[in-house]
Design a protein around this motif. Structure first.
Motif, PDB file in Angstrom:
ATOM      1  N   UNK A  51      19.496 -31.021 -39.255  1.00  0.00           N
ATOM      2  CA  UNK A  51      20.776 -29.323 -39.646  1.00  0.00           C
ATOM      3  C   UNK A  51      21.429 -29.259 -40.621  1.00  0.00           C
ATOM      4  N   UNK A  52      21.796 -27.631 -41.152  1.00  0.00           N
ATOM      5  CA  UNK A  52      22.580 -27.990 -41.948  1.00  0.00           C
ATOM      6  C   UNK A  52      23.998 -27.466 -40.826  1.00  0.00           C
ATOM      7  N   UNK A  53      24.650 -28.335 -42.100  1.00  0.00           N
ATOM      8  CA  UNK A  53      26.245 -27.910 -41.143  1.00  0.00           C
ATOM      9  C   UNK A  53      26.902 -26.321 -41.513  1.00  0.00           C
ATOM     10  N   UNK A  54      27.366 -25.883 -40.545  1.00  0.00           N
ATOM     11  CA  UNK A  54      27.666 -24.251 -40.364  1.00  0.00           C
ATOM     12  C   UNK A  54      28.950 -24.150 -40.568  1.00  0.00           C
ATOM     13  N   UNK A  55      29.965 -24.046 -41.620  1.00  0.00           N
ATOM     14  CA  UNK A  55      31.460 -24.248 -42.187  1.00  0.00           C
ATOM     15  C   UNK A  55      31.793 -22.013 -41.810  1.00  0.00           C
ATOM     16  N   UNK A  56      32.919 -21.906 -41.215  1.00  0.00           N
ATOM     17  CA  UNK A  56      34.100 -20.860 -41.274  1.00  0.00           C
ATOM     18  C   UNK A  56      34.343 -20.739 -41.259  1.00  0.00           C
ATOM     19  N   UNK A 103      31.564 -15.758 -34.719  1.00  0.00           N
ATOM     20  CA  UNK A 103      31.513 -16.689 -34.458  1.00  0.00           C
ATOM     21  C   UNK A 103      30.519 -16.814 -32.781  1.00  0.00           C
ATOM     22  N   UNK A 104      30.311 -15.248 -32.201  1.00  0.00           N
ATOM     23  CA  UNK A 104      29.454 -14.942 -31.171  1.00  0.00           C
ATOM     24  C   UNK A 104      28.391 -14.679 -31.484  1.00  0.00           C
ATOM     25  N   UNK A 105      29.024 -13.795 -31.866  1.00  0.00           N
ATOM     26  CA  UNK A 105      27.578 -12.487 -32.260  1.00  0.00           C
ATOM     27  C   UNK A 105      28.205 -11.539 -31.606  1.00  0.00           C
ATOM     28  N   UNK A 106      26.570 -10.141 -31.305  1.00  0.00           N
ATOM     29  CA  UNK A 106      27.674  -8.848 -31.113  1.00  0.00           C
ATOM     30  C   UNK A 106      26.254  -8.126 -30.701  1.00  0.00           C
ATOM     31  N   UNK A 107      26.525  -7.557 -29.442  1.00  0.00           N
ATOM     32  CA  UNK A 107      25.359  -6.427 -29.131  1.00  0.00           C
ATOM     33  C   UNK A 107      25.220  -5.176 -30.688  1.00  0.00           C
ATOM     34  N   UNK A 108      24.087  -5.217 -30.436  1.00  0.00           N
ATOM     35  CA  UNK A 108      24.020  -3.861 -30.698  1.00  0.00           C
ATOM     36  C   UNK A 108      24.886  -2.411 -30.080  1.00  0.00           C
ATOM     37  N   UNK A 109      25.855  -1.611 -31.194  1.00  0.00           N
ATOM     38  CA  UNK A 109      26.650  -0.440 -30.056  1.00  0.00           C
ATOM     39  C   UNK A 109      28.059  -1.417 -29.947  1.00  0.00           C
ATOM     40  N   UNK A 110      28.133  -2.821 -29.761  1.00  0.00           N
ATOM     41  CA  UNK A 110      29.548  -3.374 -29.904  1.00  0.00           C
ATOM     42  C   UNK A 110      31.147  -2.446 -30.187  1.00  0.00           C
ATOM     43  N   UNK A 111      30.885  -2.046 -31.406  1.00  0.00           N
ATOM     44  CA  UNK A 111      31.268  -1.803 -31.782  1.00  0.00           C
ATOM     45  C   UNK A 111      30.943  -0.726 -33.142  1.00  0.00           C
ATOM     46  N   UNK A 112      32.265   0.189 -33.948  1.00  0.00           N
ATOM     47  CA  UNK A 112      31.384   0.775 -34.902  1.00  0.00           C
ATOM     48  C   UNK A 112      31.252   0.354 -36.168  1.00  0.00           C
ATOM     49  N   UNK A 113      29.695   0.834 -36.213  1.00  0.00           N
ATOM     50  CA  UNK A 113      29.418  -0.454 -37.478  1.00  0.00           C
ATOM     51  C   UNK A 113      28.070  -1.047 -36.924  1.00  0.00           C
ATOM     52  N   UNK A 116      23.554 -12.839 -34.008  1.00  0.00           N
ATOM     53  CA  UNK A 116      23.566 -13.509 -33.477  1.00  0.00           C
ATOM     54  C   UNK A 116      24.451 -14.283 -34.300  1.00  0.00           C
ATOM     55  N   UNK A 117      25.200 -14.918 -33.565  1.00  0.00           N
ATOM     56  CA  UNK A 117      26.682 -15.721 -34.216  1.00  0.00           C
ATOM     57  C   UNK A 117      26.574 -17.330 -34.775  1.00  0.00           C
ATOM     58  N   UNK A 118      27.015 -18.186 -35.183  1.00  0.00           N
ATOM     59  CA  UNK A 118      27.026 -18.942 -36.018  1.00  0.00           C
ATOM     60  C   UNK A 118      27.397 -19.773 -34.929  1.00  0.00           C
ATOM     61  N   UNK A 119      27.617 -19.806 -33.612  1.00  0.00           N
ATOM     62  CA  UNK A 119      27.802 -20.600 -32.625  1.00  0.00           C
ATOM     63  C   UNK A 119      26.045 -20.692 -32.504  1.00  0.00           C
TER      64      UNK A 119
END
Length: 412
Positions: free
Chosen positions: A194-199, A213-223, A229-232
């Motif tokens: 699997x490819x290495x994920x770089x941040x 890193x962790x991703x976010x849910x819809x409406x978690x913040x403006x935009x 889904x996050x990189x992890x």
């Protein structure tokens, strides 16, 4: 429920509503637009996987919309709807990049089948792109060139550590090749398929870093108009390389510490605990022990990261590698630029051996690339090197940019 978003473009409201309702029942997220101009605005606002568009519309036609989408984002799949008897238009669209076409009135069973095929094809394209990237990364690992004892020890530790799942902290000055070591570790591990994920942690603000890193849910913040889904999550079963880990804010360090301890995290704005199998490799050019004393870095997070420590020596500590690296970069950039340069003069190499290289291997690479681009002969000479190397006392900064040269090229 799928993670795919479909954009339906049709100037007839009844048709838009009918297709939207049907596709939603199949589990897709569906957006609508009444013309090509509004469709392009929608594509600019959010991630669209597939566009289902009428051919004949006021203003921008379906064919013109296809061309605009291909120019903006060719990974978006495009299916054209056209009236029976206009098949030649659909065939022309497919030659220009459309995946398929449907004749009106649309057969819903045929629509369902074509949409599934288009999205499956998009998934395969993405997998192939990742595979190509992975092969490129594997080839770049061969760029670790050394005859230095300290560097050989680094590689020895890296290979042994690669066989485990222990967290690894790579320390060293900027430009020493820390990311190259991280890639070598990953592709020598059982996760190499699997490819290495770089941040790059220094390039993102605290909020953006957590979302990355962790991703976010819809409406978690403006935009945050949709779940992400996050990189992890993306790296489940693979490795994540956190570059410039010394720049991670304290609040994010707490969340990363929990992840290192339990392999669990929650998306930003979410409350569901997600478990993944990820191996963490981190790198820094900063002194983390000093940051700990200044209360800018958590000691417990440091110990979790620093299970295996690798210190990459500076180029000043491995001067015997300068001729090897120089030859490697000459060959690489000669091939890249279509030139036939066989080597470097003794006088030019002597100047490189005396140069301090505060930017390490990266600075040497930049110098050689510049020299190859500007060289007229088949051997690099002192005249091909920048003034920062030939007359270091006259230049206060580092290597000049690629397009810099004292005087015109004809005054060499």
């Amino acid at each position: 429920m799928t993670n795919h978003t479909i954009l339906v473009v049709d100037d007839e409201k009844v048709q838009r509503d009918s297709l939207q309702g049907f596709l939603k029942k199949l589990g897709y997220r569906v957006q609508v637009a009444e013309n090509g101009e509004k469709a392009m605005k929608e594509i600019g606002r959010q991630t669209i996987d597939l566009v289902l568009s009428d051919f004949k519309m006021p203003g921008m036609s379906g064919f013109e919309l296809l061309q605009a989408i291909r120019a903006k984002n060719p990974s978006i799949m495009f299916v054209l709807m056209t009236a029976y008897g206009k098949i030649e238009d659909a065939v022309a669209a497919m030659k220009s990049g459309a995946f398929d076409y449907l004749t009106k009135p649309v057969d819903l069973d045929e629509l369902e089948l074509i949409v599934k095929r288009a999205l499956n094809f998009r998934h395969l394209k993405k997998e192939n792109e990742l595979l190509r990237q992975e092969l490129q990364e594997k080839n770049r690992v061969s760029g670790i060139i050394t005859r230095n004892r300290k560097m050989e020890e680094v590689l020895s530790v890296a290979v042994r550590a690669a066989r485990s799942d222990a967290s690894i902290l790579i320390e060293g000055e900027s430009g020493t090749g820390k990311e190259l070591i991280a890639k070598a570790i990953h592709y020598a591990s059982h996760r190499k398929d699997k490819p290495l994920v770089t941040i790059n942690c220094a390039a993102l603000s605290e909020n953006l870093l957590e979302s990355e890193l962790f991703g976010h849910e819809k409406g978690a913040f403006t935009g945050a108009v949709q779940q992400r889904t996050g990189r992890f999550e993306q790296a489940d079963g693979s490795s994540v390389f956190l570059d410039e880990v010394g720049d991670i804010p304290l609040a994010t360090q707490v969340k990363l510490l929990r992840f290192l301890q339990f392999g669990e995290f929650q998306r930003v704005g979410g409350n569901r605990t997600i478990s993944v199998d990820v191996r963490l490799i981190a790198a820094t050019n900063r002194n983390l022990q000093e940051l700990i004393h200044e209360n800018k870095f958590r000691e417990d997070f440091y110990f979790r990261l620093n299970v295996v420590n690798i210190h990459v020596p500076s180029l000043r500590e491995r001067k015997e590698d300068i001729p090897l690296l120089t030859d490697h970069f000459i060959h690489s950039y000669s091939e890249k630029n279509g030139k036939e340069i066989s080597g470097i003069s003794r006088e030019a190499l002597d100047l490189l051996m005396q140069f301090p290289f505060n930017g390490n291997v990266r600075e040497l690479e930049n110098i050689i690339e510049r020299a190859v681009v500007l060289a007229r002969g088949e051997t690099l000479t002192v005249d091909d090197l920048p003034r920062s190397v030939t007359n270091p006392s006259a230049t206060a900064g580092g290597t000049p940019p690629l397009d810099y040269y004292e005087g015109s090229f004809d005054e060499r």
